[in-house]
Design a protein around this motif. Structure first.
Motif, PDB file in Angstrom:
ATOM      1  N   LEU A   3       0.898  -1.268  -0.114  1.00  0.00           N
ATOM      2  CA  LEU A   3      -0.020  -0.012   0.006  1.00  0.00           C
ATOM      3  C   LEU A   3       0.780   1.276  -0.026  1.00  0.00           C
ATOM      4  O   LEU A   3       0.505   2.308  -0.615  1.00  0.00           O
ATOM      5  N   SER A   4       1.879   1.251   0.754  1.00  0.00           N
ATOM      6  CA  SER A   4       2.643   2.256   0.979  1.00  0.00           C
ATOM      7  C   SER A   4       3.382   2.655  -0.406  1.00  0.00           C
ATOM      8  O   SER A   4       3.616   3.813  -1.014  1.00  0.00           O
ATOM      9  N   VAL A   5       3.867   1.720  -1.192  1.00  0.00           N
ATOM     10  CA  VAL A   5       4.563   1.829  -2.423  1.00  0.00           C
ATOM     11  C   VAL A   5       3.727   2.187  -3.431  1.00  0.00           C
ATOM     12  O   VAL A   5       4.004   3.037  -4.307  1.00  0.00           O
ATOM     13  N   ALA A   6       2.366   1.976  -3.314  1.00  0.00           N
ATOM     14  CA  ALA A   6       1.383   2.243  -4.485  1.00  0.00           C
ATOM     15  C   ALA A   6       1.016   3.521  -4.227  1.00  0.00           C
ATOM     16  O   ALA A   6       0.955   4.420  -5.154  1.00  0.00           O
ATOM     17  N   ILE A   7       0.730   4.096  -3.067  1.00  0.00           N
ATOM     18  CA  ILE A   7       0.734   5.478  -2.540  1.00  0.00           C
ATOM     19  C   ILE A   7       1.773   6.370  -3.015  1.00  0.00           C
ATOM     20  O   ILE A   7       1.537   7.407  -3.801  1.00  0.00           O
ATOM     21  N   SER A   8       2.963   5.930  -2.870  1.00  0.00           N
ATOM     22  CA  SER A   8       4.079   6.670  -3.376  1.00  0.00           C
ATOM     23  C   SER A   8       4.367   6.880  -4.705  1.00  0.00           C
ATOM     24  O   SER A   8       4.514   7.786  -5.429  1.00  0.00           O
ATOM     25  N   SER A   9       3.882   5.774  -5.610  1.00  0.00           N
ATOM     26  CA  SER A   9       4.106   5.679  -7.105  1.00  0.00           C
ATOM     27  C   SER A   9       2.961   6.694  -7.534  1.00  0.00           C
ATOM     28  O   SER A   9       3.310   7.630  -8.353  1.00  0.00           O
ATOM     29  N   LEU A  10       1.704   6.724  -7.004  1.00  0.00           N
ATOM     30  CA  LEU A  10       0.663   7.505  -7.508  1.00  0.00           C
ATOM     31  C   LEU A  10       1.231   9.241  -7.159  1.00  0.00           C
ATOM     32  O   LEU A  10       0.972   9.973  -7.992  1.00  0.00           O
ATOM     33  N   PHE A  11       1.808   9.118  -6.082  1.00  0.00           N
ATOM     34  CA  PHE A  11       2.204  10.597  -5.566  1.00  0.00           C
ATOM     35  C   PHE A  11       3.423  11.059  -6.598  1.00  0.00           C
ATOM     36  O   PHE A  11       3.331  12.202  -7.040  1.00  0.00           O
ATOM     37  N   MET A  12       4.246  10.278  -6.958  1.00  0.00           N
ATOM     38  CA  MET A  12       5.569  10.482  -7.806  1.00  0.00           C
ATOM     39  C   MET A  12       4.823  11.202  -9.114  1.00  0.00           C
ATOM     40  O   MET A  12       5.315  11.980  -9.781  1.00  0.00           O
ATOM     41  N   PHE A  13       3.922  10.332  -9.733  1.00  0.00           N
ATOM     42  CA  PHE A  13       3.153  10.765 -10.904  1.00  0.00           C
ATOM     43  C   PHE A  13       2.610  12.051 -10.894  1.00  0.00           C
ATOM     44  O   PHE A  13       2.978  13.125 -11.850  1.00  0.00           O
ATOM     45  N   SER A  14       1.921  12.369  -9.700  1.00  0.00           N
ATOM     46  CA  SER A  14       1.305  13.568  -9.495  1.00  0.00           C
ATOM     47  C   SER A  14       2.296  14.627  -9.469  1.00  0.00           C
ATOM     48  O   SER A  14       2.199  15.771  -9.937  1.00  0.00           O
ATOM     49  N   PHE A  15       3.131  14.293  -8.760  1.00  0.00           N
ATOM     50  CA  PHE A  15       4.131  15.340  -8.405  1.00  0.00           C
ATOM     51  C   PHE A  15       5.050  15.816  -9.618  1.00  0.00           C
ATOM     52  O   PHE A  15       5.164  16.945  -9.830  1.00  0.00           O
ATOM     53  N   VAL A  16       5.438  14.848 -10.525  1.00  0.00           N
ATOM     54  CA  VAL A  16       6.176  15.286 -11.653  1.00  0.00           C
ATOM     55  C   VAL A  16       5.193  16.121 -12.376  1.00  0.00           C
ATOM     56  O   VAL A  16       5.958  17.355 -13.030  1.00  0.00           O
ATOM     57  N   CYS A  17       3.868  15.964 -12.699  1.00  0.00           N
ATOM     58  CA  CYS A  17       3.116  16.910 -13.188  1.00  0.00           C
ATOM     59  C   CYS A  17       2.835  18.195 -12.631  1.00  0.00           C
ATOM     60  O   CYS A  17       2.891  19.330 -13.314  1.00  0.00           O
ATOM     61  N   PHE A  18       2.996  18.172 -11.262  1.00  0.00           N
ATOM     62  CA  PHE A  18       3.200  19.482 -10.608  1.00  0.00           C
ATOM     63  C   PHE A  18       4.355  20.215 -10.882  1.00  0.00           C
ATOM     64  O   PHE A  18       4.331  21.665 -11.217  1.00  0.00           O
ATOM     65  N   VAL A  19       5.560  19.776 -10.783  1.00  0.00           N
ATOM     66  CA  VAL A  19       6.898  20.283 -10.814  1.00  0.00           C
ATOM     67  C   VAL A  19       7.000  20.887 -12.287  1.00  0.00           C
ATOM     68  O   VAL A  19       7.505  22.056 -12.422  1.00  0.00           O
ATOM     69  N   LYS A  20       6.397  20.287 -13.237  1.00  0.00           N
ATOM     70  CA  LYS A  20       6.456  20.567 -14.567  1.00  0.00           C
ATOM     71  C   LYS A  20       5.970  22.178 -14.855  1.00  0.00           C
ATOM     72  O   LYS A  20       6.430  22.795 -15.507  1.00  0.00           O
ATOM     73  N   GLY A  21       5.131  22.459 -13.893  1.00  0.00           N
ATOM     74  CA  GLY A  21       4.372  23.425 -14.192  1.00  0.00           C
ATOM     75  C   GLY A  21       4.998  24.711 -13.257  1.00  0.00           C
ATOM     76  O   GLY A  21       4.497  25.939 -13.399  1.00  0.00           O
ATOM     77  N   SER A  22       5.593  24.488 -12.310  1.00  0.00           N
ATOM     78  CA  SER A  22       6.082  25.662 -11.374  1.00  0.00           C
ATOM     79  C   SER A  22       7.639  25.433 -11.224  1.00  0.00           C
ATOM     80  O   SER A  22       8.615  26.186 -11.510  1.00  0.00           O
ATOM     81  N   LEU A  23       8.041  24.215 -10.320  1.00  0.00           N
ATOM     82  CA  LEU A  23       9.436  24.026  -9.727  1.00  0.00           C
ATOM     83  C   LEU A  23      10.125  23.087 -10.767  1.00  0.00           C
ATOM     84  O   LEU A  23       9.323  22.381 -11.853  1.00  0.00           O
ATOM     85  N   SER A  24      11.320  23.206 -10.807  1.00  0.00           N
ATOM     86  CA  SER A  24      11.998  22.098 -11.807  1.00  0.00           C
ATOM     87  C   SER A  24      13.221  21.892 -11.124  1.00  0.00           C
ATOM     88  O   SER A  24      14.099  22.422 -10.363  1.00  0.00           O
ATOM     89  N   PHE A  25      13.749  20.781 -11.433  1.00  0.00           N
ATOM     90  CA  PHE A  25      14.979  20.247 -11.005  1.00  0.00           C
ATOM     91  C   PHE A  25      16.439  20.887 -11.800  1.00  0.00           C
ATOM     92  O   PHE A  25      16.148  21.356 -12.927  1.00  0.00           O
ATOM     93  N   ASN A  26      17.332  21.215 -11.173  1.00  0.00           N
ATOM     94  CA  ASN A  26      18.442  21.915 -11.633  1.00  0.00           C
ATOM     95  C   ASN A  26      18.012  23.320 -12.334  1.00  0.00           C
ATOM     96  O   ASN A  26      18.677  23.807 -13.180  1.00  0.00           O
ATOM     97  N   PHE A  27      17.357  23.944 -11.286  1.00  0.00           N
ATOM     98  CA  PHE A  27      16.561  25.354 -11.787  1.00  0.00           C
ATOM     99  C   PHE A  27      17.949  26.193 -11.932  1.00  0.00           C
ATOM    100  O   PHE A  27      17.811  27.055 -12.708  1.00  0.00           O
ATOM    101  N   TYR A  28      18.754  26.045 -11.060  1.00  0.00           N
ATOM    102  CA  TYR A  28      19.889  26.999 -11.199  1.00  0.00           C
ATOM    103  C   TYR A  28      21.094  26.648 -11.978  1.00  0.00           C
ATOM    104  O   TYR A  28      22.328  27.233 -11.976  1.00  0.00           O
ATOM    105  N   ALA A  29      20.988  25.464 -12.863  1.00  0.00           N
ATOM    106  CA  ALA A  29      22.188  25.084 -13.566  1.00  0.00           C
ATOM    107  C   ALA A  29      22.768  26.207 -14.297  1.00  0.00           C
ATOM    108  O   ALA A  29      24.278  25.979 -14.570  1.00  0.00           O
ATOM    109  N   ALA A  30      22.147  27.198 -15.108  1.00  0.00           N
ATOM    110  CA  ALA A  30      22.652  28.046 -15.830  1.00  0.00           C
ATOM    111  C   ALA A  30      22.958  29.443 -14.870  1.00  0.00           C
ATOM    112  O   ALA A  30      24.085  30.060 -15.296  1.00  0.00           O
ATOM    113  N   SER A  31      21.883  29.706 -14.259  1.00  0.00           N
ATOM    114  CA  SER A  31      22.085  31.134 -13.571  1.00  0.00           C
ATOM    115  C   SER A  31      23.041  30.891 -12.227  1.00  0.00           C
ATOM    116  O   SER A  31      23.473  32.020 -11.963  1.00  0.00           O
TER     117      SER A  31
END
Length: 326
Positions: free
Chosen positions: A8-36
């Motif tokens: 159950l924990s893994v299933a909840i975590s997997s669902l979260f990761m899918f939702s979180f990736v969608c969220f990040v795409k619209g606001s935050l991002s990994f390596n945001f400061y890579a260039a700046s």
């Protein structure tokens, strides 16, 4: 039962990761400061490491700081703003520490990358690094948070967990931040490091006619209670603190959950986690498997540091964490 719970924990975590990736795409991002500002994360980590080497209590302070910042106004460094009636003025925040670490990292970043890295991102990354420095997992978190411009003491009390909270009160507060029951149990594991003032668990004891403390909360282990009464006797100075975790107070591990099962949770809000069937199962899982706790910590911490974030044109990048630019 154990296998079903982990599934159950893994299933909840997997669902979260899918939702979180969608969220990040619209606001935050990994390596945001890579260039700046490519050295941003290294500068922050080095600052946290330097402070922690001289003061082992720093990781616990930084972890508490990120909680108190993100739960009020979202993760926008509103807690860093100084002045009359700001969040720092509330009694619940007067004991929060770690501000000097954030300010120090900000000063260095302003020299290398002026007006680029937000105080909100520094707080999130510093807490992330603090966990690893204390022995916890190394995780990646997205960045791009902007600093808020509002900080009101009146917003604090309705938005932070009181140590006397019941299970229902905690569930309701966490849910209001978009955090699940699983997140509640996982993020409570932050109490595996850090300290607390005697007053924060005073309600678990009462005074007799001679002014001597007695155990009032019978859910607390009696031997542990005796130790607490010795460290925090009646009339103790308000500045006196005890370790959240009586076993490995400076190490980020799963001992918090083992302590709970032994009825050695410091706060009432800790102890209630084993009085509920759903949360007790999770406590048992994490007590028996540190890797499972670390895996879930990584995901719940990502959610915590994404609560109410400001990005894009909302907010600003402060020059000083203590004041807005205006």
């Amino acid at each position: 039962m154990e296998k079903r719970t982990r599934t159950l924990s893994v299933a909840i975590s997997s669902l979260f990761m899918f939702s979180f990736v969608c969220f990040v795409k619209g606001s935050l991002s990994f390596n945001f400061y890579a260039a700046s500002c490519p050295s941003a994360e290294l500068i922050i980590r080095d600052t946290v490491s330097s402070f922690s080497s001289t003061d082992p209590s720093i990781p616990g302070k930084l972890l508490r700081l990120v909680f108190h910042d993100c739960f009020v106004e979202g993760c926008d460094a509103s807690l860093m703003l100084q002045g009359n009636n700001t969040e720092q003025s509330d009694p619940g925040n007067r004991s929060v520490g770690g501000f000097s670490v954030i300010d120090s990292a900000k000063r260095v970043l302003e020299k290398f990358c002026p007006g680029t890295v937000s105080c909100a991102d520094i707080i999130a990354m510093a807490a992330r690094d603090a966990v690893e420095i204390a022995g916890g997992p190394r995780i990646m978190i997205p960045t791009g948070r902007r600093d808020g411009m509002v900080s009101l003491a009146s917003n604090v009390r309705p938005n932070i967990v009181d140590t006397s909270f019941s299970m229902d009160e905690m569930v309701q507060l966490f849910a209001s931040k978009g955090l699940s029951l699983l997140d509640l149990v996982v993020l409570s594991g932050a109490h595996t490091i850090g300290t607390a003032h005697c007053s924060s668990f005073r309600d678990r004891f009462e005074e007799d006619s001679r002014g001597k403390l007695m155990l009032a909360d019978k859910t607390l282990d009696s031997d542990y209670a005796k130790v607490l009464m010795e460290e925090c006797p009646s009339g103790v100075q308000p500045s006196v603190k005890v370790n959240n975790d009586p076993q490995t107070s400076l190490v980020f591990d799963n001992m918090y959950y083992q302590n709970l099962l032994a009825h050695k949770g410091l706060f009432q809000s800790d102890s209630v986690l084993i009085s509920n069937d759903s949360t007790r199962i999770l406590v048992e899982d994490f007590a028996n498997d540190q890797d499972l706790f670390f895996q879930n910590w990584a995901q719940s911490f990502l959610k915590l540091t994404s609560v109410g974030v400001k990005s894009g044109d909302v907010g600003e990048i402060r020059i000083s964490c203590a004041s807005t630019n205006a």
